[in-house]
Design an enzyme around this catalytic site. Structure first.
Site, PDB file in Angstrom:
ATOM      1  N   CYS A 239       0.856  -1.258   0.055  1.00 39.94           N
ATOM      2  CA  CYS A 239      -0.160  -0.128   0.089  1.00 39.94           C
ATOM      3  C   CYS A 239       0.886   1.277   0.017  1.00 39.94           C
ATOM      4  CB  CYS A 239      -0.872   0.055   1.068  1.00 39.94           C
ATOM      5  SG  CYS A 239      -1.840  -1.382   1.318  1.00 39.94           S
TER       6      CYS A 239
ATOM      7  N   HIS B  85      -3.311   6.744   2.922  1.00 45.14           N
ATOM      8  CA  HIS B  85      -3.658   5.458   2.268  1.00 45.14           C
ATOM      9  C   HIS B  85      -4.986   5.311   3.014  1.00 45.14           C
ATOM     10  CE1 HIS B  85      -4.223   1.492   1.286  1.00 45.14           C
ATOM     11  NE2 HIS B  85      -3.795   0.937   2.590  1.00 45.14           N
TER      12      HIS B  85
ATOM     13  N   ASN C 141     -10.162  -0.332   0.782  1.00 48.08           N
ATOM     14  CA  ASN C 141      -8.859  -0.185   0.772  1.00 48.08           C
ATOM     15  C   ASN C 141      -8.442  -0.836  -0.711  1.00 48.08           C
ATOM     16  OD1 ASN C 141      -5.926  -0.676   0.889  1.00 48.08           O
ATOM     17  ND2 ASN C 141      -6.014  -1.529   2.947  1.00 48.08           N
TER      18      ASN C 141
END
Ligand code: UT7
Length: 319
Positions: free
Chosen positions: A109, A246, A276
């Protein structure tokens, strides 16, 4: 470097928490209260390459340049369509960027931040002028859909940014890794299985996450990385207009805001509708915020990513 265009692309199928509750033992209440996520986009017909190409074309259009003007393509992904050729090379072919050097980065990520940092290093050589930085994921194909603690969290999508070496608006960049904690968020590749070591037919393995370990890592590391990036940039935290984090969990974002003593409205989110999206989450959010006209020339923006590796990255940009 300066960001001169952004774009994003999301699969057309939207899956709400209630939709998931019909096919597994979960609830809108659990997902929403633990994470802030309400729905996510899931690829049905779309591919990682297709989403990356769509986002890249939009970013090029916005920058007012063509594929041929790009001399560097870096794609951050853990879910490309092929182990090789790389996603970046697939995008290169699709946009006609025949003058580009193209390769992928795998940093979970944090991938988009790592790709930006890499482009910055390439620019420093003086041999590259215009880069296309992509974060693209179809994580749904890597989920164990019987593991409700993980599969409800993730979504699919792509974001891209065109960056130019002409002006230096990247005020600082901080990156870090902690491989010792890596198994908290993992997905196995193929095992050794050949003429000399025969395991027989293999099934694919899926993403496994120790959510609370990753949570603790995030709330500890992200504020530190942002503070370090601000110090390097000689910018006070109050001078920052937006923090683009993020999008893993709203509670993580709230905790970072609290630790930095900043109001939560300086932390735009899109996890409500995207979940996500790993390496794609920061560039999709950046494109949304820009599209809504929220960023003006001279604004100071922080971007931060964290995740598999474990890895983290934070940067300060002046728009
Ligand atoms: O992008 C990479 C970075 N990733 C992250 O940052 C993720 C970080 N971690 C998190 O966001 C959180 O740890 C989670 C959202 C993954 C989990 O939240 P939590 O508050 O730590 O929940 P938990 O794992 O402690 O689970 C609590 C309970 C368990 O039940 P028991 O054992 O207490 O009876 C789980 O079985 O919730 C249960 N549970 C669920 N219930 C309904 C787990 N998943 C679900 C679900 N629906 N989907």
């Amino acid at each position: 470097m300066k960001i001169i265009g952004t774009g994003s692309a999301l699969p057309s199928k939207v899956v709400s928490n209630d939709d998931l509750a019909q096919v597994m033992d979960t609830s809108d209440e659990w997902i929403r209260s633990r994470t802030g996520i309400c729905s996510r986009h899931i690829a049905v017909e779309e591919t990682t390459t297709g989403l990356a190409v769509e986002a890249s074309k939009k970013a090029l259009d916005e920058a007012g340049i063509s594929g041929e003007d790009i001399d560097l393509i870096i794609a951050a992904t853990v879910s490309s369509d092929y182990l090789f050729p790389t996603l970046a090379c697939e995008v290169q072919a699709a946009i006609g960027a025949k003058n580009a050097t193209a390769f992928d980065i795998s940093a979970g990520c944090s991938g988009f931040l790592f790709a930006l940092a890499t482009a910055d290093g390439y620019f420093a050589t003086g041999r590259f002028q215009k880069a296309l930085i992509i974060g693209a994921e179809v994580l749904s194909k890597m989920m164990d859909w019987d593991d409700r603690s993980t599969c409800v969290l993730f979504g699919d999508g792509a974001g891209a940014a065109v960056v130019s070496a002409e002006e230096d608006h990247l005020l600082s960049m901080v990156q870090g890794s902690d491989g010792a904690g890596g198994m908290a968020l993992m997905c196995e590749n193929r095992p050794v299985n050949n003429l000399y070591r025969q395991l027989g037919p293999q099934t694919y393995s899926f993403t496994k996450m120790n959510g609370s370990e990753v949570y603790k890592f995030a709330v500890r590391t992200v504020p530190q990385a942002i503070s370090e990036a601000l110090e390097k940039a000689q910018i006070s935290v109050d001078q920052v207009k937006y923090f683009l984090l993020h999008q893993a969990n709203l509670r993580i974002i709230e905790s970072v805001a609290k630790r930095l003593r900043q109001p939560i409205d300086k932390f735009p989110t899109n996890l409500e509708e995207c979940g996500n999206v790993s390496a794609a989450s920061v560039p999709i959010l950046l494109d949304k915020v820009r599209g809504e006209g929220m960023i003006e020339k001279g604004d100071k923006i922080v971007m931060a990513g964290f995740g598999a590796g474990l890895t983290w990255g934070a940067c300060v940009l002046e728009w």
